[in-house]
Design a protein around this motif. Structure first.
Motif, PDB file in Angstrom:
ATOM      1  N   PRO A 102       0.848  -1.356   0.323  1.00 30.92           N
ATOM      2  CA  PRO A 102      -0.027   0.088  -0.237  1.00 30.92           C
ATOM      3  C   PRO A 102       0.597   1.431   0.153  1.00 30.92           C
ATOM      4  O   PRO A 102       0.285   2.141  -1.057  1.00 30.92           O
ATOM      5  N   LEU A 103       2.041   1.221   0.929  1.00 33.27           N
ATOM      6  CA  LEU A 103       2.648   2.492   1.185  1.00 33.27           C
ATOM      7  C   LEU A 103       3.347   3.341  -0.428  1.00 33.27           C
ATOM      8  O   LEU A 103       3.622   4.079  -0.846  1.00 33.27           O
ATOM      9  N   TYR A 104       4.457   1.948  -1.471  1.00 32.99           N
ATOM     10  CA  TYR A 104       4.372   1.638  -2.725  1.00 32.99           C
ATOM     11  C   TYR A 104       3.174   2.748  -3.694  1.00 32.99           C
ATOM     12  O   TYR A 104       3.737   3.256  -4.540  1.00 32.99           O
ATOM     13  N   LEU A 105       2.629   1.996  -3.361  1.00 35.37           N
ATOM     14  CA  LEU A 105       1.255   2.139  -4.278  1.00 35.37           C
ATOM     15  C   LEU A 105       0.342   4.156  -4.079  1.00 35.37           C
ATOM     16  O   LEU A 105       0.215   4.685  -4.955  1.00 35.37           O
ATOM     17  N   CYS A 106       0.754   3.872  -2.721  1.00 37.34           N
ATOM     18  CA  CYS A 106      -0.035   5.425  -2.708  1.00 37.34           C
ATOM     19  C   CYS A 106       1.615   6.955  -2.805  1.00 37.34           C
ATOM     20  O   CYS A 106       1.118   7.483  -3.617  1.00 37.34           O
ATOM     21  N   TYR A 107       2.697   5.523  -3.191  1.00 36.53           N
ATOM     22  CA  TYR A 107       3.664   6.673  -3.643  1.00 36.53           C
ATOM     23  C   TYR A 107       3.611   6.971  -4.669  1.00 36.53           C
ATOM     24  O   TYR A 107       2.901   8.542  -5.272  1.00 36.53           O
ATOM     25  N   TRP A 108       3.174   6.173  -5.570  1.00 36.33           N
ATOM     26  CA  TRP A 108       2.905   6.144  -6.852  1.00 36.33           C
ATOM     27  C   TRP A 108       1.698   6.958  -7.733  1.00 36.33           C
ATOM     28  O   TRP A 108       1.255   7.347  -8.621  1.00 36.33           O
ATOM     29  N   MET A 109       1.031   6.697  -6.261  1.00 38.17           N
ATOM     30  CA  MET A 109      -0.564   7.671  -6.694  1.00 38.17           C
ATOM     31  C   MET A 109      -0.332   9.601  -7.055  1.00 38.17           C
ATOM     32  O   MET A 109      -0.658   9.807  -7.500  1.00 38.17           O
ATOM     33  N   ARG A 110       0.694   8.781  -5.664  1.00 42.41           N
ATOM     34  CA  ARG A 110       1.331  10.644  -5.724  1.00 42.41           C
ATOM     35  C   ARG A 110       1.738  11.380  -6.631  1.00 42.41           C
ATOM     36  O   ARG A 110       1.782  12.698  -7.401  1.00 42.41           O
ATOM     37  N   GLN A 111       3.609  10.707  -7.487  1.00 39.89           N
ATOM     38  CA  GLN A 111       3.660  11.193  -8.372  1.00 39.89           C
ATOM     39  C   GLN A 111       3.555  10.764  -9.137  1.00 39.89           C
ATOM     40  O   GLN A 111       3.452  11.462  -9.877  1.00 39.89           O
ATOM     41  N   SER A 112       2.477   9.884  -9.636  1.00 40.21           N
ATOM     42  CA  SER A 112       2.065  10.418 -11.194  1.00 40.21           C
ATOM     43  C   SER A 112       1.313  11.088 -11.778  1.00 40.21           C
ATOM     44  O   SER A 112       0.369  11.750 -12.570  1.00 40.21           O
ATOM     45  N   GLY A 140      -0.699   1.819   9.255  1.00 40.27           N
ATOM     46  CA  GLY A 140      -0.275   0.721  10.354  1.00 40.27           C
ATOM     47  C   GLY A 140       0.992   0.077  10.097  1.00 40.27           C
ATOM     48  O   GLY A 140       1.026  -0.182   9.850  1.00 40.27           O
ATOM     49  N   GLU A 141       1.886   0.284  11.573  1.00 40.12           N
ATOM     50  CA  GLU A 141       2.869  -0.294  11.705  1.00 40.12           C
ATOM     51  C   GLU A 141       2.842  -1.934  11.107  1.00 40.12           C
ATOM     52  O   GLU A 141       3.803  -1.997  10.383  1.00 40.12           O
ATOM     53  N   THR A 147       9.681   0.640   2.060  1.00 42.61           N
ATOM     54  CA  THR A 147       8.876   2.753   2.884  1.00 42.61           C
ATOM     55  C   THR A 147       9.237   3.334   1.787  1.00 42.61           C
ATOM     56  O   THR A 147      10.561   3.575   1.223  1.00 42.61           O
ATOM     57  N   PRO A 148       8.368   4.413   1.960  1.00 43.60           N
ATOM     58  CA  PRO A 148       8.393   5.693   1.305  1.00 43.60           C
ATOM     59  C   PRO A 148       9.844   6.106   1.498  1.00 43.60           C
ATOM     60  O   PRO A 148      10.174   6.404   2.893  1.00 43.60           O
ATOM     61  N   PRO A 149      10.067   7.462   0.735  1.00 44.56           N
ATOM     62  CA  PRO A 149      11.342   8.092   0.891  1.00 44.56           C
ATOM     63  C   PRO A 149      10.715   8.995   2.706  1.00 44.56           C
ATOM     64  O   PRO A 149      12.535   9.448   3.301  1.00 44.56           O
ATOM     65  N   THR A 150      10.314   9.510   2.753  1.00 40.97           N
ATOM     66  CA  THR A 150       9.836  10.235   3.967  1.00 40.97           C
ATOM     67  C   THR A 150       8.924   9.513   4.977  1.00 40.97           C
ATOM     68  O   THR A 150       9.218   9.876   6.381  1.00 40.97           O
ATOM     69  N   GLY A 151       9.425   7.815   4.787  1.00 39.98           N
ATOM     70  CA  GLY A 151       9.199   7.503   6.049  1.00 39.98           C
ATOM     71  C   GLY A 151       7.410   7.587   6.417  1.00 39.98           C
ATOM     72  O   GLY A 151       6.810   7.764   5.439  1.00 39.98           O
ATOM     73  N   GLY A 152       7.411   7.208   7.728  1.00 34.90           N
ATOM     74  CA  GLY A 152       5.715   6.838   7.431  1.00 34.90           C
ATOM     75  C   GLY A 152       5.191   6.061   7.462  1.00 34.90           C
ATOM     76  O   GLY A 152       5.453   4.954   6.738  1.00 34.90           O
ATOM     77  N   ASP A 153       3.687   5.937   7.883  1.00 28.16           N
ATOM     78  CA  ASP A 153       2.379   4.576   7.639  1.00 28.16           C
ATOM     79  C   ASP A 153       1.163   5.810   6.828  1.00 28.16           C
ATOM     80  O   ASP A 153       0.332   4.763   6.614  1.00 28.16           O
TER      81      ASP A 153
END
Length: 220
Positions: A102-112, A140-141, A147-153
């Motif tokens: 989910p975090l990888y998906l979130c990252y690319w949803m934002r980047q795209s 949640g952990e 892990t995204p570049p900015t960290g966190g969940d």
């Protein structure tokens, strides 16, 4: 905005009927775009992406009999002009978003740029596992892998609840109700644990659980 957030795709008649109702027309008259991006960040990603797109997975999405089906690969979008993909997204009837990380998906949803488009789309958004979890404020952990570049969940926050999918799945021995309770205790808002026979329908903020299986809502 219409969301159908599933644990494992269109697994039963209740979820299928909810999808058709949200579309307002038969699946055979509806256009779809599938998004496999999340699956590349987990083991076996390339093979699983092919099975998802070709309709040979155990999580029914692409094989439902769509009028047309295209593939929207989010990692490619930042390198091409918006006019090559944004109009197609705006005119499609449904987005089918695969599981994975989910975090990888979130990252690319934002980047795209897709994340910015989602609230204005008329399309029905159908998530599968990570594709559903990404709509939450955070995951949640327990579910942090890539892990995204900015960290966190943190995820997109387009709904105010979090999702624990695949409850009591035979191939995921750690996805127990006890584990879900511990996970929910660390979340800031409402949290749903749900098995693969369950989905959450969201229309203009109104939330409805569609289930032929087992689920539980944890209130903060």
């Amino acid at each position: 905005m219409k969301l159908l957030l599933t644990s494992a795709g269109i697994q039963n008649k209740s979820i299928h009927d909810a999808l058709v109702d949200m579309l307002g027309k038969p699946i055979a008259e509806s256009s779809a775009l599938c998004i496999p991006t999340a699956v590349y960040a987990i083991p076996g990603g390339a093979g699983n992406a092919w099975r998802f797109i070709s309709g040979q997975s155990s999580t029914p999405m692409c094989e439902l009999g769509w009028k047309s089906l295209g593939v929207l690969e989010l990692t490619a979008l930042p390198s091409i002009d918006d006019e090559l993909w944004v109009p197609r997204v705006k005119e499609t009837d449904v987005l089918l978003v695969d599981g994975g990380d989910p975090l990888y998906l979130c990252y690319w949803m934002r980047q795209s740029g897709l994340a910015d488009l989602l609230p204005s789309l008329n399309a029905v958004y159908v998530g599968l596992s990570a594709g559903s979890m990404v709509m939450a404020p955070n995951i949640g952990e327990f579910f942090v892998g890539w892990t995204p570049p900015t960290g966190g969940d943190e995820t997109l926050g387009l709904v105010d609840f979090a999702i624990f999918p695949h409850l009591d799945h035979e191939m995921l021995p750690y996805n127990t109700m006890a584990a879900a309770e511990r996970w929910a205790a660390g979340m800031q808002g409402p949290a749903y644990a749900m098995d693969d026979q369950t989905a959450i329908k969201v229309i203009d903020g109104a939330v409805e659980v569609v289930s032929e299986g087992n689920w539980k809502l944890f209130s903060p």
